[in-house]
Write a protein that holds these residues in place. Structure first.
Motif, PDB file in Angstrom:
ATOM      1  N   GLU A 154       0.829  -1.202   0.000  1.00 55.49           N
ATOM      2  CA  GLU A 154       0.000   0.000   0.000  1.00 55.49           C
ATOM      3  C   GLU A 154       0.868   1.259   0.000  1.00 55.49           C
ATOM      4  O   GLU A 154       0.587   2.220  -0.737  1.00 55.49           O
ATOM      5  CB  GLU A 154      -0.926  -0.007   1.221  1.00 55.49           C
ATOM      6  N   ARG A 155       1.944   1.256   0.791  1.00 53.97           N
ATOM      7  CA  ARG A 155       2.835   2.425   0.814  1.00 53.97           C
ATOM      8  C   ARG A 155       3.595   2.560  -0.506  1.00 53.97           C
ATOM      9  O   ARG A 155       3.855   3.681  -0.971  1.00 53.97           O
ATOM     10  CB  ARG A 155       3.798   2.327   1.999  1.00 53.97           C
ATOM     11  N   LEU A 156       3.950   1.437  -1.108  1.00 56.79           N
ATOM     12  CA  LEU A 156       4.617   1.469  -2.410  1.00 56.79           C
ATOM     13  C   LEU A 156       3.712   2.115  -3.455  1.00 56.79           C
ATOM     14  O   LEU A 156       4.143   3.000  -4.211  1.00 56.79           O
ATOM     15  CB  LEU A 156       4.993   0.039  -2.830  1.00 56.79           C
ATOM     16  N   ILE A 157       2.462   1.689  -3.499  1.00 62.48           N
ATOM     17  CA  ILE A 157       1.510   2.261  -4.455  1.00 62.48           C
ATOM     18  C   ILE A 157       1.339   3.759  -4.200  1.00 62.48           C
ATOM     19  O   ILE A 157       1.293   4.572  -5.130  1.00 62.48           O
ATOM     20  CB  ILE A 157       0.158   1.533  -4.367  1.00 62.48           C
ATOM     21  N   GLY A 158       1.289   4.140  -2.926  1.00 63.96           N
ATOM     22  CA  GLY A 158       1.114   5.542  -2.586  1.00 63.96           C
ATOM     23  C   GLY A 158       2.309   6.399  -2.936  1.00 63.96           C
ATOM     24  O   GLY A 158       2.186   7.622  -3.090  1.00 63.96           O
ATOM     25  N   SER A 159       3.484   5.784  -3.101  1.00 61.39           N
ATOM     26  CA  SER A 159       4.707   6.516  -3.414  1.00 61.39           C
ATOM     27  C   SER A 159       4.889   6.716  -4.920  1.00 61.39           C
ATOM     28  O   SER A 159       5.792   7.445  -5.327  1.00 61.39           O
ATOM     29  CB  SER A 159       5.920   5.755  -2.839  1.00 61.39           C
TER      30      SER A 159
END
Length: 284
Positions: free
Chosen positions: A270-275
């Motif tokens: 989820e954090r990867l997608i948000g980055s």
């Protein structure tokens, strides 16, 4: 919200050096019980469209990606790049240059090997798929087909080992430039299997430069990382706030690695997608 884990963020299709089409790889990932899989062929996005279609058909989240070749002194450093813009001019020009030199390098190696073993360029081409990024694994498969070795592993431990005298390097940017290119294309960079031995883990000063340039994480959970190397990576992750990923580095029958043998948590995905700002995941 759609489940994003368990996720396998490092897998190859026949577009580079895997043995399955992008669609077959995605179907295999779904069959293995994964919620998310990343397609990360070497220096190529040619499999993205097929993988996206298969992700929708198999109800699995796809993270489009690539394994970018970089080089630090004489050592190869692989950089996983996720969700970048595949049409970014800077990154595309660099991968085009890498693939052209990979091809030339493979031809030079086959010419050298052919002096001592029955092996031709046509033998290598017979082991590739249309649009493949041709590299040493295809030469290994050709050596297997010719009966010179039993499998890829033996090929890399013997004829294709640098000590055998046939090895040739290919062009690749340095890791810092790689991270900058991926971020400039809106992508998310993660160092792939960066601890195959504790002696080869990047020193602190160089790691700090990558972090400052936008490095997102470290692929800690990987079968090729040494235990001592993993401890160093975890210390870096804690020091610099880097994310920790886990992956199989799946190649179909080309390696013993199995889909889902190491995974990444849904929270990290989820954090990867948000980055990312370059492209979006395929979420059926």
């Amino acid at each position: 919200m759609r489940a994003l884990g368990p996720a396998d963020l490092h897998a190859h299709s026949a577009i580079s050096d895997g043995t399955e089409t992008p669609a077959e790889l995605v179907a295999a990932a779904s069959g293995a019980g994964l919620a998310t899989v990343a397609l990360t062929d070497h220096d190529s996005t040619a499999g993205w469209a097929e993988a996206a279609h298969a992700a929708r058909a198999n109800d699995i989240v796809l993270i489009p990606g690539m394994e970018l070749s970089t080089r630090r002194a004489w050592s190869s450093v692989h950089l996983l790049a996720y969700l970048f813009d595949p049409d970014d001019e800077g990154l595309r020009a660099e991968t085009d240059r890498i693939r052209v030199d990979r091809l030339s390098r493979a031809e030079r190696m086959v010419e050298r090997i052919g002096h001592d073993y029955a092996l031709t360029w046509d033998d290598v081409l017979a082991q590739t798929s249309p649009g493949s990024t041709i590299g040493r694994p295809h030469i290994a498969d050709a050596l297997v087909a010719r009966g010179h070795v039993r499998d890829r592993g033996e090929a890399f431990q013997s004829i294709l080992h640098w000590r055998a005298g046939y090895f040739q390097p290919h062009y690749a940017p340095d890791p810092l430039e790689g991270v900058r290119l991926v971020r400039a294309a809106g992508g998310v960079p993660v160092l792939a299997h960066p601890a195959v031995s504790s002696e080869r883990v990047m020193p602190d000063g160089e790691m700090r430069e990558l972090v400052d340039a936008g490095l997102f994480g470290l692929e800690v959970r990987h079968r090729d990382n040494s235990e001592a190397g993993k401890r160093l990576l975890l210390a870096y992750a804690d020091r610099y706030g880097l994310e920790i990923t886990g992956s199989s580095d799946y190649h179909g029958t080309g390696k013993p690695n199995r889909l889902g043998e190491n995974t990444t948590s849904a929270e990290v995905v989820e954090r990867l997608i948000g980055s990312a700002t370059g492209s979006a995941p395929i979420i059926p």
